[in-house]
Design a protein around this motif. Structure first.
Motif, PDB file in Angstrom:
ATOM      1  N   PHE A 180       6.851 -20.141  -1.124  1.00  0.00           N
ATOM      2  CA  PHE A 180       5.581 -20.254  -0.427  1.00  0.00           C
ATOM      3  C   PHE A 180       5.464 -19.101   0.559  1.00  0.00           C
ATOM      4  O   PHE A 180       6.445 -18.706   1.198  1.00  0.00           O
ATOM      5  CB  PHE A 180       5.493 -21.594   0.318  1.00  0.00           C
ATOM      6  CG  PHE A 180       5.488 -22.794  -0.582  1.00  0.00           C
ATOM      7  CD1 PHE A 180       4.381 -23.106  -1.350  1.00  0.00           C
ATOM      8  CD2 PHE A 180       6.593 -23.626  -0.659  1.00  0.00           C
ATOM      9  CE1 PHE A 180       4.364 -24.216  -2.187  1.00  0.00           C
ATOM     10  CE2 PHE A 180       6.602 -24.740  -1.483  1.00  0.00           C
ATOM     11  CZ  PHE A 180       5.482 -25.043  -2.246  1.00  0.00           C
ATOM     12  N   ILE A 181       4.238 -18.572   0.711  1.00  0.00           N
ATOM     13  CA  ILE A 181       4.010 -17.396   1.549  1.00  0.00           C
ATOM     14  C   ILE A 181       2.839 -17.662   2.487  1.00  0.00           C
ATOM     15  O   ILE A 181       1.811 -18.200   2.063  1.00  0.00           O
ATOM     16  CB  ILE A 181       3.706 -16.148   0.682  1.00  0.00           C
ATOM     17  CG1 ILE A 181       4.838 -15.909  -0.324  1.00  0.00           C
ATOM     18  CG2 ILE A 181       3.495 -14.917   1.567  1.00  0.00           C
ATOM     19  CD1 ILE A 181       4.544 -14.787  -1.305  1.00  0.00           C
ATOM     20  N   GLU A 182       2.989 -17.282   3.747  1.00  0.00           N
ATOM     21  CA  GLU A 182       1.886 -17.373   4.703  1.00  0.00           C
ATOM     22  C   GLU A 182       0.928 -16.203   4.509  1.00  0.00           C
ATOM     23  O   GLU A 182       1.345 -15.091   4.152  1.00  0.00           O
ATOM     24  CB  GLU A 182       2.420 -17.362   6.137  1.00  0.00           C
ATOM     25  CG  GLU A 182       3.194 -18.607   6.499  1.00  0.00           C
ATOM     26  CD  GLU A 182       3.793 -18.568   7.900  1.00  0.00           C
ATOM     27  OE1 GLU A 182       4.192 -19.642   8.395  1.00  0.00           O
ATOM     28  OE2 GLU A 182       3.870 -17.477   8.493  1.00  0.00           O
ATOM     29  N   THR A 183      -0.367 -16.444   4.742  1.00  0.00           N
ATOM     30  CA  THR A 183      -1.344 -15.360   4.685  1.00  0.00           C
ATOM     31  C   THR A 183      -1.047 -14.347   5.780  1.00  0.00           C
ATOM     32  O   THR A 183      -0.559 -14.691   6.863  1.00  0.00           O
ATOM     33  CB  THR A 183      -2.775 -15.883   4.865  1.00  0.00           C
ATOM     34  OG1 THR A 183      -2.849 -16.609   6.096  1.00  0.00           O
ATOM     35  CG2 THR A 183      -3.181 -16.781   3.715  1.00  0.00           C
ATOM     36  N   MET A 184      -1.344 -13.074   5.487  1.00  0.00           N
ATOM     37  CA  MET A 184      -1.106 -11.984   6.442  1.00  0.00           C
ATOM     38  C   MET A 184      -2.395 -11.210   6.669  1.00  0.00           C
ATOM     39  O   MET A 184      -3.150 -10.979   5.712  1.00  0.00           O
ATOM     40  CB  MET A 184      -0.014 -11.050   5.909  1.00  0.00           C
ATOM     41  CG  MET A 184       1.375 -11.652   5.928  1.00  0.00           C
ATOM     42  SD  MET A 184       2.615 -10.563   5.175  1.00  0.00           S
ATOM     43  CE  MET A 184       2.369 -10.930   3.423  1.00  0.00           C
ATOM     44  N   PRO A 185      -2.654 -10.763   7.904  1.00  0.00           N
ATOM     45  CA  PRO A 185      -3.905 -10.055   8.214  1.00  0.00           C
ATOM     46  C   PRO A 185      -3.863  -8.587   7.801  1.00  0.00           C
ATOM     47  O   PRO A 185      -3.928  -7.687   8.634  1.00  0.00           O
ATOM     48  CB  PRO A 185      -4.017 -10.213   9.726  1.00  0.00           C
ATOM     49  CG  PRO A 185      -2.609 -10.291  10.202  1.00  0.00           C
ATOM     50  CD  PRO A 185      -1.863 -11.030   9.126  1.00  0.00           C
ATOM     51  N   MET A 186      -3.771  -8.335   6.480  1.00  0.00           N
ATOM     52  CA  MET A 186      -3.760  -6.981   5.942  1.00  0.00           C
ATOM     53  C   MET A 186      -5.185  -6.580   5.572  1.00  0.00           C
ATOM     54  O   MET A 186      -5.754  -7.082   4.598  1.00  0.00           O
ATOM     55  CB  MET A 186      -2.878  -6.908   4.705  1.00  0.00           C
ATOM     56  CG  MET A 186      -1.392  -7.132   4.967  1.00  0.00           C
ATOM     57  SD  MET A 186      -0.608  -5.690   5.684  1.00  0.00           S
ATOM     58  CE  MET A 186      -0.769  -4.501   4.353  1.00  0.00           C
ATOM     59  N   GLY A 187      -5.796  -5.685   6.349  1.00  0.00           N
ATOM     60  CA  GLY A 187      -7.158  -5.264   6.082  1.00  0.00           C
ATOM     61  C   GLY A 187      -8.158  -6.386   6.309  1.00  0.00           C
ATOM     62  O   GLY A 187      -7.815  -7.493   6.718  1.00  0.00           O
ATOM     63  N   THR A 224      -9.773  -8.157   4.161  1.00  0.00           N
ATOM     64  CA  THR A 224      -9.561  -9.301   3.275  1.00  0.00           C
ATOM     65  C   THR A 224      -8.483 -10.223   3.818  1.00  0.00           C
ATOM     66  O   THR A 224      -8.627 -11.448   3.815  1.00  0.00           O
ATOM     67  CB  THR A 224      -9.174  -8.816   1.870  1.00  0.00           C
ATOM     68  OG1 THR A 224      -8.079  -7.898   1.986  1.00  0.00           O
ATOM     69  CG2 THR A 224     -10.336  -8.134   1.190  1.00  0.00           C
ATOM     70  N   GLY A 225      -7.387  -9.635   4.266  1.00  0.00           N
ATOM     71  CA  GLY A 225      -6.307 -10.441   4.805  1.00  0.00           C
ATOM     72  C   GLY A 225      -6.699 -11.163   6.069  1.00  0.00           C
ATOM     73  O   GLY A 225      -6.298 -12.320   6.295  1.00  0.00           O
ATOM     74  N   ARG A 226      -7.493 -10.498   6.923  1.00  0.00           N
ATOM     75  CA  ARG A 226      -7.919 -11.156   8.158  1.00  0.00           C
ATOM     76  C   ARG A 226      -8.861 -12.320   7.851  1.00  0.00           C
ATOM     77  O   ARG A 226      -8.811 -13.367   8.508  1.00  0.00           O
ATOM     78  CB  ARG A 226      -8.572 -10.134   9.097  1.00  0.00           C
ATOM     79  CG  ARG A 226      -7.540  -9.278   9.825  1.00  0.00           C
ATOM     80  CD  ARG A 226      -8.170  -8.367  10.859  1.00  0.00           C
ATOM     81  NE  ARG A 226      -8.849  -7.238  10.239  1.00  0.00           N
ATOM     82  CZ  ARG A 226      -8.219  -6.120   9.873  1.00  0.00           C
ATOM     83  NH1 ARG A 226      -6.916  -5.997  10.030  1.00  0.00           N
ATOM     84  NH2 ARG A 226      -8.881  -5.113   9.334  1.00  0.00           N
ATOM     85  N   GLU A 227      -9.715 -12.157   6.840  1.00  0.00           N
ATOM     86  CA  GLU A 227     -10.593 -13.262   6.440  1.00  0.00           C
ATOM     87  C   GLU A 227      -9.768 -14.423   5.894  1.00  0.00           C
ATOM     88  O   GLU A 227     -10.004 -15.591   6.232  1.00  0.00           O
ATOM     89  CB  GLU A 227     -11.582 -12.781   5.385  1.00  0.00           C
ATOM     90  CG  GLU A 227     -12.531 -13.874   4.905  1.00  0.00           C
ATOM     91  CD  GLU A 227     -13.492 -13.381   3.840  1.00  0.00           C
ATOM     92  OE1 GLU A 227     -14.176 -14.215   3.232  1.00  0.00           O
ATOM     93  OE2 GLU A 227     -13.554 -12.159   3.605  1.00  0.00           O
ATOM     94  N   ALA A 228      -8.769 -14.113   5.065  1.00  0.00           N
ATOM     95  CA  ALA A 228      -7.925 -15.165   4.499  1.00  0.00           C
ATOM     96  C   ALA A 228      -7.105 -15.872   5.568  1.00  0.00           C
ATOM     97  O   ALA A 228      -6.721 -17.039   5.397  1.00  0.00           O
ATOM     98  CB  ALA A 228      -7.001 -14.560   3.443  1.00  0.00           C
ATOM     99  N   SER A 229      -6.840 -15.191   6.678  1.00  0.00           N
ATOM    100  CA  SER A 229      -6.064 -15.814   7.741  1.00  0.00           C
ATOM    101  C   SER A 229      -6.788 -17.006   8.354  1.00  0.00           C
ATOM    102  O   SER A 229      -6.166 -17.833   9.031  1.00  0.00           O
ATOM    103  CB  SER A 229      -5.730 -14.781   8.830  1.00  0.00           C
ATOM    104  OG  SER A 229      -4.816 -13.813   8.332  1.00  0.00           O
ATOM    105  N   GLY A 230      -8.085 -17.117   8.089  1.00  0.00           N
ATOM    106  CA  GLY A 230      -8.803 -18.316   8.497  1.00  0.00           C
ATOM    107  C   GLY A 230      -8.331 -19.552   7.749  1.00  0.00           C
ATOM    108  O   GLY A 230      -8.639 -20.683   8.148  1.00  0.00           O
ATOM    109  N   HIS A 231      -7.563 -19.340   6.656  1.00  0.00           N
ATOM    110  CA  HIS A 231      -6.993 -20.448   5.880  1.00  0.00           C
ATOM    111  C   HIS A 231      -5.486 -20.571   6.130  1.00  0.00           C
ATOM    112  O   HIS A 231      -4.774 -21.185   5.331  1.00  0.00           O
ATOM    113  CB  HIS A 231      -7.244 -20.217   4.385  1.00  0.00           C
ATOM    114  CG  HIS A 231      -8.690 -20.158   4.009  1.00  0.00           C
ATOM    115  ND1 HIS A 231      -9.472 -21.279   3.876  1.00  0.00           N
ATOM    116  CD2 HIS A 231      -9.498 -19.089   3.758  1.00  0.00           C
ATOM    117  CE1 HIS A 231     -10.703 -20.915   3.537  1.00  0.00           C
ATOM    118  NE2 HIS A 231     -10.747 -19.593   3.460  1.00  0.00           N
TER     119      HIS A 231
END
Length: 328
Positions: A189-196, A198-205
């Protein structure tokens, strides 16, 4: 072991290089690459197989033992097994692995295994076709076909990488454990990372994997476990089985103190940290006719830039490049 083994300013030995062979991909995982993205690196800027072999021979001279082929999606690059065969023959390299989305793996698995690739990581965020399409834009059955082909070809271990996202796939963790138990796969399992962006948007999850681990422990008997390899996962084992479950936690519990890796992008840039912009460009030096000794010196120069740790939590806006541009 080389007498000139690479050591960064914080005493960490660098023995693992993740090599991006392309920044292109046939999927569009929303946390990695925007759906309409087309600003890819020009093919003329890609390092050729000869250049990649030369650079990785230099890393091997300096103590690198592990190479992972990544992308984008590495199987988009033509003749990848030929490159794998060349890299696996380098003196000092004893581990060649691959990260893939597996959409093209069904037809390439046998050739890759024959070329010396033994370990494989497959990105799989959902076992539900609709959720898989929501996350990636692709078809789940292609990935499952690729996984079964890899299993038949003899890859071991086969690791499933699942980015855990609240409100999207966080309810599927137990199902993925059962799937991996059935097929003899390792699960990470991997945590979301704020890469660019897209990554910052996914970090909302974002899902804190410490909480997920506690949840799984209520259903499965989890024991401390270890797995060979150069990666950052912290493992447990499901009691009475061979299943290892890893947790990659760059946000909730970073692992920077033991970081042993750097990344080489498809355009020949060495990135010393996934969560920082510290880098050195090799391609201009290669195409200006530099010597092998010059490459060695450039690699040492890059390693000297490696920071102590990322700043994903403190400065999530810091990294502008998408995950696919760096090399996974």
């Amino acid at each position: 072991m080389s007498d000139h083994a690479l050591t960064d300013p914080f005493g960490r030995r660098i023995e693992y290089v993740r090599v991006s062979v392309t920044d292109r991909c046939d999927l569009r995982c929303f946390y990695c690459m925007p759906r309409g993205f087309r600003d890819f690196e020009e093919p003329g800027h890609w390092l050729t197989f000869d250049e990649l072999e030369r650079v990785m021979a230099a890393f091997a001279r300096l103590g690198t033992r592990r190479i992972r082929l990544t992308g984008g999606e590495p199987l988009v690059r033509r003749n990848l097994p030929a490159l794998a065969r060349r890299l696996s023959a380098l003196p000092g390299v004893d581990d060649i692995s691959l990260s893939t989305n597996a959409t093209r793996l069904a037809r390439e698995a046998g050739a890759l295994h024959d070329a010396g690739v033994r370990r494989i990581n497959v990105s799989l965020d959902s076992l539900k076709p609709g959720v898989f399409r929501q996350v990636t834009g692709g078809k789940l059955e292609k990935v499952l076909d690729g996984l079964m082909a890899a299993k038949a070809a003899g890859f071991r271990p086969i690791k499933i990488n699942m980015v855990m996202m609240g409100g999207i796939n966080d309810g599927e963790a137990e199902d993925m454990v059962e799937f991996c138990l059935e097929h003899g796969f390792t699960l990470r399992f991997i945590e979301t990372m704020p890469m660019g962006d897209t990554g910052r948007e996914a970090s909302g999850h974002f899902v804190d994997l410490q909480h997920l681990k506690a949840r799984l422990a209520r259903r499965f008997d989890l024991l401390p476990g270890v797995m060979p390899g150069g990666g950052p996962a912290r493992y447990v084992q499901v009691a009475g089985t061979d299943l290892h479950i890893g947790f990659i936690t760059p946000i909730s519990q970073h692992f920077c103190a033991t970081c042993n890796r750097v990344r080489l992008s498809v355009d020949g840039t060495i990135y010393t940290c996934l969560g920082n912009e510290h880098s050195l460009q090799l391609r201009p030096r290669l195409r200006a006719g530099c010597s092998d000794a010059d490459i060695d010196d450039a690699i040492r120069e890059a390693i000297a830039l490696k920071p102590e740790r990322h700043e994903f939590r403190e400065k999530p806006e810091k990294v502008l490049r998408f995950m696919s541009m760096t090399g996974g």
